[in-house]
Every structure is written in C-alpha cells, then in structure tokens.
Write an enzyme that holds these catalytic residues in place. Structure first.
Site, short mmCIF file in Angstrom:
data_model
loop_
_atom_site.label_atom_id
_atom_site.label_comp_id
_atom_site.label_asym_id
_atom_site.label_seq_id
_atom_site.Cartn_x
_atom_site.Cartn_y
_atom_site.Cartn_z
NE ARG A 236 55.79 -5.80 3.98
CZ ARG A 236 55.80 -6.95 2.81
NH1 ARG A 236 55.20 -5.78 2.33
NH2 ARG A 236 55.69 -8.24 2.63
CD GLU A 265 49.38 -5.63 6.90
OE1 GLU A 265 48.87 -6.45 6.40
OE2 GLU A 265 49.85 -4.54 6.38
CG HIS A 285 49.03 -6.12 2.60
ND1 HIS A 285 50.31 -5.76 4.26
CD2 HIS A 285 49.53 -5.96 2.01
CE1 HIS A 285 50.79 -6.74 3.45
NE2 HIS A 285 51.32 -6.63 2.13
#
Length: 326
Positions: A236, A265, A285
């Site tokens: 993260r 994001e 991601h």
C-alpha cells in the site's frame, strides 16, 4: 437478487468459471471506474448485492445512505474503503474473506518480477531496443545481494522463498512477533530499523495499511538507504510517509523504486510524480490481477452471496448488523 459488480476494467469476471455461481440472479457488470457519489447512487439504485473488486471504489456514508435496497456487500480482503459502521447502522451485511490460509501468490510473483526488472532495468533495456539504440547501461545481478523484507506476513514469506532460490540474502524487520517467526523460519532479523534501511540492497514492503502502519516508512528511513538500493512496494502506498518517496528518489537515496500502489487510484495523469521519474518502475496495481487469482477471489465472493441468499451469511465483518439487517 439484483447484483452489481463494479470496476471490472477488462470485463473479465463474466468469463470466469465461477461466474456460473450467479446463475438465476440479475447481474450488472460495470467496466469503468466511477467515484462520484451521485453517479454511483444512480448506478446502484436498485442494487441488493454489491460486489467490489478489492479497494477500487470507496463505499462511504453519503453513498450508503442513498442505497435503500442494498442488503449485502461481498468482497475479499481488507475493507478500509468501506464505512462498516454505517453499513451496520443501515442494516447492510459486509462479507469479506481475509483468505488467511494462503498468501496472494500473484502478488508475491509480481514483487519478485519488479525486483528483477529494477535490478536489470528490463523496461529501460526494452525501450532502448525499440528505439533502435540496442543496449543501454549495465544491470546488476541479484545473487549475493541483501533483500530486506519490512513485514513478514504470508506474502513476504513467499517472497523470501523465491529469494533463497536466487541465492539472495534475506533480512527481516517487523514487529517482534513477526521477527520471531522469521527467525524460526531460518531468516536473519535486523538489529534495528536504522540498520535494516542502511544495510539492504533491496527493500520490499509487506504490511497491511492500518493506523499503526500508515507512514511507517519515514523520510529518515529512506535517507539511510544506499544510493544504488531499490525500494519495492506492492502493498500500500500509505505505508510510506506522504511525499517522501518522490523526494527521496530525487535526492538519490534510494537510487530506484518499483511500485504497484499509489495514494489515489486509478492514475490517469501521465505526469504523476512517480510515473514521470526516470528511476521508477511503475505498474498499475496488478499485484492480484491474474486470471488464476480472480478465480480464487470470486469463488469466495460468490460463495458469500450464496450463503447470504440461503439465510446463513459467512465471513461477516460486522456481526452487530444481524438484529437490524435488511
């Protein structure tokens, strides 16, 4: 049941074998990303079951209060993006399997892929070849280097096993309980956080983002890293002090980073501070984004829906909801 699935960017879920578990239900799948409360409330007005793909969309109180038909949120993994207390107040069940029995192999594999990509500058070499200039620069082997794992959970343990196969030295820094597990598994633990950040050639972050870990990697930690060290983050973005990584990379310590996670994001801005730096490898991601991982995740998610429909919800993260559930 009226089921809505959000953020299926590549329209993958309908092609999974486990999608058959939703036969007999009315299912809408959305392939774009929307965060605006009004737009989402309109989209989800008739939704009874909301399926989330990890943390792509935040489900906050203003939205929840506009969804009177919503009965169940079904997802997998942690839930910092959901206002669970509001769900409980409104009678909405939140089911989420934390998959404690196994790591995300996909994330562990991507972590190792990013390590190799950074050490050998694979993206840079590819770009050089495509530009017609053949090789650019000289990479480094990982054999004999020291990989630091900040955190020692399921994914970190898998990455440590990959490191052994490459003859890479592994050093762990984590809370004492996790350091003890690392020592039991035969890995070295650092004497201090300062020694850890100063001594490793590669550091990979492997912690959940909770209040205690937010900003746990500080500017001072990054400033101690070697000028040729690599920081890898597939966990993260919030684990690193806000703004610290960009500043550290510009200052030259560490010399490079490879990241898969960001504060906000999805990233749509090509001039994002990280994506525009030459000494950063960025991926969007994709740590858990493989077809194999999706089959595992959505089998769990759809099983949670089936259990709810059968009157026996499972993996409920807000059990206080039961007296007033919708």
């Amino acid at each position: 049941m009226k089921i809505t699935i959000l953020d299926d960017y590549h329209d993958t879920i309908r092609s999974l074998e486990c999608f058959a578990k939703l036969d007999g239900h009315e299912v809408d799948v959305w392939n774009d990303h929307v965060q605006d409360t009004d737009a989402l409330s309109e989209r989800l007005a008739d939704t009874e079951v909301l399926v989330l793909i990890r943390e792509r969309t935040k489900i906050r109180t203003p939205l929840l209060e506009k969804l009177p038909k919503l009965k169940l949120i079904s997802q997998r993994s942690v839930w910092p993006h959901i206002d669970v207390e509001t769900c409980t107040r409104l009678g909405i069940v939140v089911s989420s399997d934390l998959h404690m029995g196994s790591p995300s192999f996909a994330t562990a594999e991507l972590t190792w892929g990013l390590i190799l990509s950074a050490m050998r500058d694979i993206p840079g070499q590819m770009a050089s070849l495509k530009a017609g200039t053949w090789q650019t620069g000289v990479g480094r082997t990982v054999m004999g280097k020291t990989l630091g794992l900040h955190g020692f959970g399921r994914i970190a343990r898998r990455v440590a096993r990959y490191a052994e196969a490459f003859d890479v030295n592994v050093v762990v820094w984590a809370r004492e309980e996790s350091r003890e597990k690392a020592r039991t598994d035969g890995f070295t633990t650092a004497e201090s956080k300062a020694d850890f950040y100063a001594g490793c050639d590669i550091i990979s972050l492997h912690m959940r983002l909770v209040d205690a870990t937010r900003g746990i990697v500080t500017r001072a930690d990054l400033a101690q890293m070697k000028p040729d060290a690599v920081l890898v983050n597939t966990s993260r973005a919030g684990l690193v002090e806000a703004g610290a990584l960009v500043d550290a990379l510009k200052a030259g310590r560490p010399g490079m980073a490879a990241v898969d996670v960001y504060d906000e994001e999805p990233i749509r801005d090509a001039s994002h501070p990280l994506t525009s730096l030459p000494n950063v490898i960025c991926t969007p991601h994709i740590g858990y984004v493989t077809r194999d991982e999706y089959e595992l995740q959505f089998t769990d998610i759809f099983n949670q829906i089936a259990a709810y429909v059968a009157g026996d919800p499972i993996n409920v993260v807000n059990p206080d909801v039961f007296p007033q559930r919708r």
